[in-house]
Enzyme design. Structure first.
Site, PDB file in Angstrom:
ATOM      1  N   HIS A 198      43.613 -12.805  63.577  1.00 37.67           N
ATOM      2  CA  HIS A 198      44.586 -12.891  62.497  1.00 37.67           C
ATOM      3  C   HIS A 198      45.578 -14.010  62.756  1.00 37.67           C
ATOM      4  O   HIS A 198      45.744 -14.472  63.888  1.00 37.67           O
ATOM      5  CB  HIS A 198      45.354 -11.569  62.342  1.00 37.67           C
ATOM      6  CG  HIS A 198      46.221 -11.230  63.516  1.00 37.67           C
ATOM      7  ND1 HIS A 198      45.726 -10.747  64.719  1.00 37.67           N
ATOM      8  CD2 HIS A 198      47.575 -11.305  63.684  1.00 37.67           C
ATOM      9  CE1 HIS A 198      46.717 -10.542  65.562  1.00 37.67           C
ATOM     10  NE2 HIS A 198      47.851 -10.875  64.960  1.00 37.67           N
ATOM     11  N   MET A 199      46.229 -14.436  61.697  1.00 36.41           N
ATOM     12  CA  MET A 199      47.331 -15.392  61.764  1.00 36.41           C
ATOM     13  C   MET A 199      48.547 -14.782  61.083  1.00 36.41           C
ATOM     14  O   MET A 199      48.419 -13.819  60.331  1.00 36.41           O
ATOM     15  CB  MET A 199      46.964 -16.710  61.069  1.00 36.41           C
ATOM     16  CG  MET A 199      45.806 -17.458  61.696  1.00 36.41           C
ATOM     17  SD  MET A 199      45.300 -18.930  60.732  1.00 36.41           S
ATOM     18  CE  MET A 199      44.420 -18.128  59.368  1.00 36.41           C
TER      19      MET A 199
END
Length: 325
Positions: A198-199
């Protein structure tokens, strides 16, 4: 709901004054309105009403934030022992979130067309057909619009960088006409709290030091931060392409992975390297990679520590107790 985009939606150049809410892109309108609806509906663990932000005097204008609820009410971080730690389905991951936390799916028109073509031709291509890049709320927010971007959520990939992920992060910054929209990535052992790829994305109304920081050239299209407490590699989209910049970044990051070097990454609008910071300057996107010393085990949050050190590096923020404020 799906947000489908193409290169015509990109804002390649914006100015220092491009924080005007009346001139939002379609992406900004969708993200900001849905995020606010989720906040109004009580889907976050806390709101941002008690967050205090200060600019620390000095030549770098670091941002300090007091966010005590993030330190006390957020989900317990997972213990990390390696930069390349495998995904563990038994632990929390983003396939286990509530439906109300999902803002929308984001996909490029190119990937949408490829998915349709594969289905029409009867290709056995589940990876293309079922890929879902989700934009979800960060239930423990630290800024307005605080989101998590989860590429191809169903593949359950560990928190390890890929070229596809870098491309998605860069394109999301291009979709925004707001100068303060940033996207960042924390590797395992660089204070990522969940081992599922994820970011982070968020809006910040303040300038970051790295937006205009001086650099020295290392090689073609690769620079190094100078006169900063933390060294880092810098790339810029100016005179480059999305594919070129992400490939160069991945060369550095794949080396970090091979050597078990923890790292943080941020995409931010910034001054064209060798440019002059005047109000009328057209901004490019700067991508910064920070190789760093690994932090093993579980992150410890203090009652008055609102900001993780991973974001202290990315955002030019520092965690301080309430006596500073």
């Amino acid at each position: 709901m799906s947000f489908i985009y193409n290169s015509k939606d990109f804002h390649w150049t914006i100015t220092w004054s491009s924080n005007n809410s009346s001139n939002q892109s379609l992406f900004d309108e969708e993200l900001r309105s849905r995020w606010q609806q989720a906040m109004d509906s009580g889907h976050f663990r806390f709101d941002l009403s008690e967050v205090v932000t200060r600019i620390i005097p000095g030549k770098r204008n670091y941002i300090a934030q007091l966010n005590t609820k993030r330190g006390t009410q957020r989900r317990h971080p997972q213990a990390m022992s390696s930069v390349s730690q495998p995904f563990n389905d038994e632990l929390f991951n983003f396939t286990k979130i509530k439906p109300q936390e999902i803002l929308f799916e984001i996909k490029s028109q190119q990937s949408q067309d490829l998915s349709v073509k594969s289905q029409e031709n009867g290709y056995n291509c589940k990876r293309v057909q079922n890929a879902q890049n989700l934009v979800i709320i960060n239930v423990s927010p630290f800024e307005f619009g605080s989101i998590l971007i989860v590429p191809d959520v169903g593949r359950c990939q560990p928190q390890i960088v890929t070229e596809d992920m870098l491309k998605l992060g860069l394109e999301m910054v291009l979709l925004s006409s707001h100068r303060g929209f940033r996207v960042g990535f924390n590797s395992l052992c660089a204070l990522a709290s969940v081992n599922h790829q994820h970011m982070h994305g968020y809006y910040c109304e303040h300038n970051f030091y790295i937006d205009t920081a001086d650099v020295s050239i290392l090689g073609k299209g690769c620079y190094e931060l100078v006169n900063t407490p933390v060294r880092g590699f810098v790339f810029q989209l100016f005179n480059s392409s999305i594919e070129e910049i992400t490939k160069k970044m991945y060369t550095v990051l794949s080396y970090c992975l091979s050597k078990e070097i923890a790292h943080n990454v941020i995409f931010t609008r910034g001054l064209v390297i060798d440019g002059n910071p005047t109000p009328d300057d057209q901004l490019t996107i700067r991508a910064v990679i920070y190789p760093r010393k690994s932090v093993f085990g579980m992150m410890v949050y203090h009652a008055h520590g609102g900001c993780t050190w991973g974001y202290s590096i990315q955002n030019c923020m520092v965690p301080l107790d309430d006596s500073f404020f």
